[in-house]
Design an enzyme around this catalytic site. Structure first.
Site, PDB file in Angstrom:
ATOM      1  N   HIS A 367     -25.277   0.545-137.081  1.00  0.00           N
ATOM      2  CA  HIS A 367     -25.750  -0.427-136.087  1.00  0.00           C
ATOM      3  C   HIS A 367     -27.234  -0.759-136.231  1.00  0.00           C
ATOM      4  O   HIS A 367     -27.654  -1.873-135.951  1.00  0.00           O
ATOM      5  CB  HIS A 367     -25.455   0.066-134.665  1.00  0.00           C
ATOM      6  CG  HIS A 367     -26.164   1.326-134.286  1.00  0.00           C
ATOM      7  ND1 HIS A 367     -25.722   2.570-134.676  1.00  0.00           N
ATOM      8  CD2 HIS A 367     -27.281   1.540-133.524  1.00  0.00           C
ATOM      9  CE1 HIS A 367     -26.532   3.495-134.175  1.00  0.00           C
ATOM     10  NE2 HIS A 367     -27.491   2.900-133.478  1.00  0.00           N
ATOM     11  N   ASP A 368     -28.034   0.196-136.689  1.00  0.00           N
ATOM     12  CA  ASP A 368     -29.474  -0.048-136.820  1.00  0.00           C
ATOM     13  C   ASP A 368     -29.921  -0.156-138.271  1.00  0.00           C
ATOM     14  O   ASP A 368     -31.102   0.045-138.574  1.00  0.00           O
ATOM     15  CB  ASP A 368     -30.268   1.062-136.132  1.00  0.00           C
ATOM     16  CG  ASP A 368     -30.437   0.814-134.638  1.00  0.00           C
ATOM     17  OD1 ASP A 368     -30.331  -0.346-134.215  1.00  0.00           O
ATOM     18  OD2 ASP A 368     -30.664   1.788-133.898  1.00  0.00           O
ATOM     19  N   LYS A 371     -33.186  -1.857-139.396  1.00  0.00           N
ATOM     20  CA  LYS A 371     -34.521  -1.292-139.145  1.00  0.00           C
ATOM     21  C   LYS A 371     -35.252  -0.939-140.437  1.00  0.00           C
ATOM     22  O   LYS A 371     -36.466  -0.675-140.407  1.00  0.00           O
ATOM     23  CB  LYS A 371     -34.417  -0.057-138.261  1.00  0.00           C
ATOM     24  CG  LYS A 371     -34.137  -0.388-136.797  1.00  0.00           C
ATOM     25  CD  LYS A 371     -34.144   0.872-135.940  1.00  0.00           C
ATOM     26  CE  LYS A 371     -33.932   0.546-134.460  1.00  0.00           C
ATOM     27  NZ  LYS A 371     -33.906   1.761-133.609  1.00  0.00           N
ATOM     28  N   HIS A 396     -34.425  -6.787-136.391  1.00  0.00           N
ATOM     29  CA  HIS A 396     -33.585  -5.821-137.108  1.00  0.00           C
ATOM     30  C   HIS A 396     -32.091  -6.120-136.930  1.00  0.00           C
ATOM     31  O   HIS A 396     -31.276  -5.789-137.797  1.00  0.00           O
ATOM     32  CB  HIS A 396     -33.898  -4.376-136.687  1.00  0.00           C
ATOM     33  CG  HIS A 396     -33.228  -3.926-135.422  1.00  0.00           C
ATOM     34  ND1 HIS A 396     -33.756  -4.171-134.169  1.00  0.00           N
ATOM     35  CD2 HIS A 396     -32.066  -3.250-135.217  1.00  0.00           C
ATOM     36  CE1 HIS A 396     -32.954  -3.647-133.244  1.00  0.00           C
ATOM     37  NE2 HIS A 396     -31.918  -3.078-133.852  1.00  0.00           N
ATOM     38  N   HIS A 422     -25.064  -5.637-131.245  1.00  0.00           N
ATOM     39  CA  HIS A 422     -25.161  -4.496-130.334  1.00  0.00           C
ATOM     40  C   HIS A 422     -26.349  -4.590-129.375  1.00  0.00           C
ATOM     41  O   HIS A 422     -26.485  -3.747-128.478  1.00  0.00           O
ATOM     42  CB  HIS A 422     -25.184  -3.173-131.109  1.00  0.00           C
ATOM     43  CG  HIS A 422     -26.485  -2.867-131.799  1.00  0.00           C
ATOM     44  ND1 HIS A 422     -26.925  -3.548-132.918  1.00  0.00           N
ATOM     45  CD2 HIS A 422     -27.441  -1.937-131.532  1.00  0.00           C
ATOM     46  CE1 HIS A 422     -28.080  -3.047-133.314  1.00  0.00           C
ATOM     47  NE2 HIS A 422     -28.427  -2.066-132.477  1.00  0.00           N
ATOM     48  N   HIS A 423     -27.193  -5.610-129.541  1.00  0.00           N
ATOM     49  CA  HIS A 423     -28.264  -5.835-128.561  1.00  0.00           C
ATOM     50  C   HIS A 423     -28.013  -7.086-127.720  1.00  0.00           C
ATOM     51  O   HIS A 423     -28.878  -7.495-126.938  1.00  0.00           O
ATOM     52  CB  HIS A 423     -29.627  -5.936-129.257  1.00  0.00           C
ATOM     53  CG  HIS A 423     -30.169  -4.605-129.689  1.00  0.00           C
ATOM     54  ND1 HIS A 423     -30.501  -3.610-128.797  1.00  0.00           N
ATOM     55  CD2 HIS A 423     -30.422  -4.111-130.939  1.00  0.00           C
ATOM     56  CE1 HIS A 423     -30.943  -2.548-129.465  1.00  0.00           C
ATOM     57  NE2 HIS A 423     -30.905  -2.829-130.769  1.00  0.00           N
ATOM     58  N   ASP A 451     -24.665   3.292-127.888  1.00  0.00           N
ATOM     59  CA  ASP A 451     -26.019   3.438-128.419  1.00  0.00           C
ATOM     60  C   ASP A 451     -27.018   3.717-127.296  1.00  0.00           C
ATOM     61  O   ASP A 451     -27.852   4.626-127.392  1.00  0.00           O
ATOM     62  CB  ASP A 451     -26.402   2.173-129.177  1.00  0.00           C
ATOM     63  CG  ASP A 451     -27.782   2.260-129.810  1.00  0.00           C
ATOM     64  OD1 ASP A 451     -28.165   3.360-130.251  1.00  0.00           O
ATOM     65  OD2 ASP A 451     -28.473   1.220-129.867  1.00  0.00           O
TER      66      ASP A 451
END
Length: 507
Positions: A367-368, A371, A396, A422-423, A451
């Protein structure tokens, strides 16, 4: 008529002893003498250790009633002239065309051959023989019956083989759908009886795997009748254990009168063994079907193990990539494991299939992944980000999508979607695209909650870990805002399961 029907032949004594299984014979004739003499002459007749069981009809109409009630008649001895001059011929046409019964062997008998010329009858009707009653001596009748029963047996054998192979194909297609060894073992148990054409109570089966170089007692039991999936050795009868050991030692399939133990090695050194026993004797066709089926089990198991190896590699790669990002941002590697398991549990609670839940579990650690494009001074800044830095940090999500979007791998495709969404927030205030409610894919909505729950409860470079009650307070507050209400309800209702995952994978 009986005076000439079986002239010059020695009649055999009738027997009253009835066998357990029979060949069903239909006699259709309007003369009682024909029924009695036929039954008398054939009273001691046996074929393949099965006696005859007679069904008597005195007209074509009576024969239709019997044929409707009895599905296993092997041979029909049918008079041509009964209630009409062509009653027998009409009955033949009814059996073949209306009943669509092409297995029964039909023999026409006539005392008046002029009423139905032999050549035209054989040409125009689907019969198997045509006899004048005057030529049917006892020996000839028995010879006729041997021939008819052999033909019927062979037709039945071909049909059983066909049905058995169809069941094997059906079972094999179900093996390909299995996603893990547990599903595979259940499929074995549910299909062995189907392939044999028997009920579960009529057979006992067990499947095991081993490595050819291992000790014979080191086999792993995949499935056993009445013992559930992946039973222990103690649930296996001692004689079955011994047969698995013997099969391993001989490296070959074994057969007894009512048992089959199939042995199938693979090129990689593993071996699959299938044990099947039946209350009665197994026939040669049973052994052939089991050999085909067991071979397919072995091939399917090898393919499943290969798929599991690939899946484990994909899972490990997802964790490695996710943990690499977390370490770069000085966060704990256990975060991605917890998010993976939280996401899978949420997916299952939400009603997604086990397969979909497994894909989300394998994809959520990514998911990240975006970054990796964020500069260290922003990613690891201990204080609050400036507006400009926050704009960079938000990129990101898009960067993660760009990294993964071109992959054809199902897990990485799901990872791209999760990284991108996811954000996003349920009320539309999230980033990068301000998606709202169900515009956000379910994988993004699930991973968002997983998360945040874990991030708030974990220590970060910019904050200490929050206590659980404060985390729950925020999740409740964001219900219908950041998070989908249904997901929040499921999360809170099953909170103990999420806490158990958190405690299983500590930092």
């Amino acid at each position: 008529m009986s005076g000439f029907l079986f002239s010059d032949e020695v009649q055999e004594s009738p027997t009253n002893k009835m066998a357990d299984t029979y060949w069903d014979i239909l006699v259709v004739d309007d003369e009682e003498d024909i029924h009695q003499v036929t039954k008398l002459v054939l009273s001691g007749f046996k074929f393949e250790n099965k006696a005859l069981r007679f069904h008597h009809a005195y007209s074509a109409q009576e024969a239709k009633v019997i044929l409707a009630a009895e599905q296993n008649i092997s041979v029909g001895l049918i008079d041509v002239v009964m209630e009409s001059n062509h009653a027998g011929l009409d009955l033949v046409r009814y059996i073949r065309n209306e009943l669509a019964n092409f297995d029964i062997r039909l023999v026409l008998r006539t005392g008046q051959p002029g009423e139905a010329p032999e050549e035209s009858v054989i040409r125009d009707y689907d019969i198997n023989d045509y006899k004048n009653k005057t030529e049917l001596t006892a020996v000839k009748l028995k010879t006729l019956l041997y021939s008819a029963l052999r033909a019927h047996r062979d037709i039945q054998t071909i049909e059983k083989h066909k049905m058995g192979l169809e069941r094997i194909i059906d079972a094999s297609s179900n093996f390909l759908k299995c996603s893990n060894i547990q599903d595979f073992a259940s499929t074995i148990l549910s299909h062995v009886s189907a392939v044999m054409g028997l009920s579960d109570s009529e057979i006992y089966c067990a499947a095991a795997v081993n490595h050819q170089a291992n000790e014979p007692t080191k086999f792993k039991l995949l499935a056993a009748s009445g013992a559930g999936v992946e039973p222990s050795h103690v649930t296996l009868p001692e004689n079955v254990q011994n047969l698995f050991i013997e099969t391993h030692n001989k490296k070959a399939s074994l057969k007894t009168r009512n048992e089959y133990i199939g042995y199938f090695p693979s090129r990689e050194g593993s071996e699959t063994m299938l044990y099947v026993s039946k209350d009665s004797d197994l026939q040669s066709m049973d052994f052939q079907l089991l050999e085909f089926f067991a071979n397919n089990i072995a091939l399917a198991y090898d393919n499943l193990k290969l798929r599991e190896t690939v899946k484990d590699s994909q899972k490990e790669l997802s964790y490695i990539l996710g943990e690499a990002v977390e370490k770069r941002s000085k966060e704990t590697g256990s975060h991605v494991k917890r998010v993976a398991h939280y996401s899978m549990l949420l997916a299952q609670l939400y009603g997604l299939s086990n397969y979909q839940a497994e894909i989300i579990k394998l994809a959520s650690p990514l998911h990240d992944i975006g970054k990796i494009s964020i500069p260290d001074q922003i990613l690891n800044k201990p204080g609050k980000l400036t507006d400009e830095e926050w704009i960079i940090m938000q990129t990101h999500a898009q960067q993660g999508f760009e990294i993964l979007k071109n992959s054809t791998n199902e897990i990485l495709q799901c990872g791209a979607l999760i990284a991108h969404q996811h954000h996003e927030k349920w009320d539309g205030s999230g980033y990068p695209n301000g998606l709202k409610a169900e515009q956000i894919d379910i994988v993004g909505r699930i991973t968002a909650l997983a998360d945040v729950f874990d991030a708030l409860g974990s220590e970060r470079c910019y904050k200490p870990a929050w206590p659980l009650d404060k985390v729950i307070e925020l999740v409740n507050k964001e219900k219908g805002k950041q998070f989908e209400p249904k997901l929040v309800d499921l999360f809170l209702k099953n909170l103990e399961q999420f806490i158990e995952i958190r405690d299983r994978y500590p930092d």
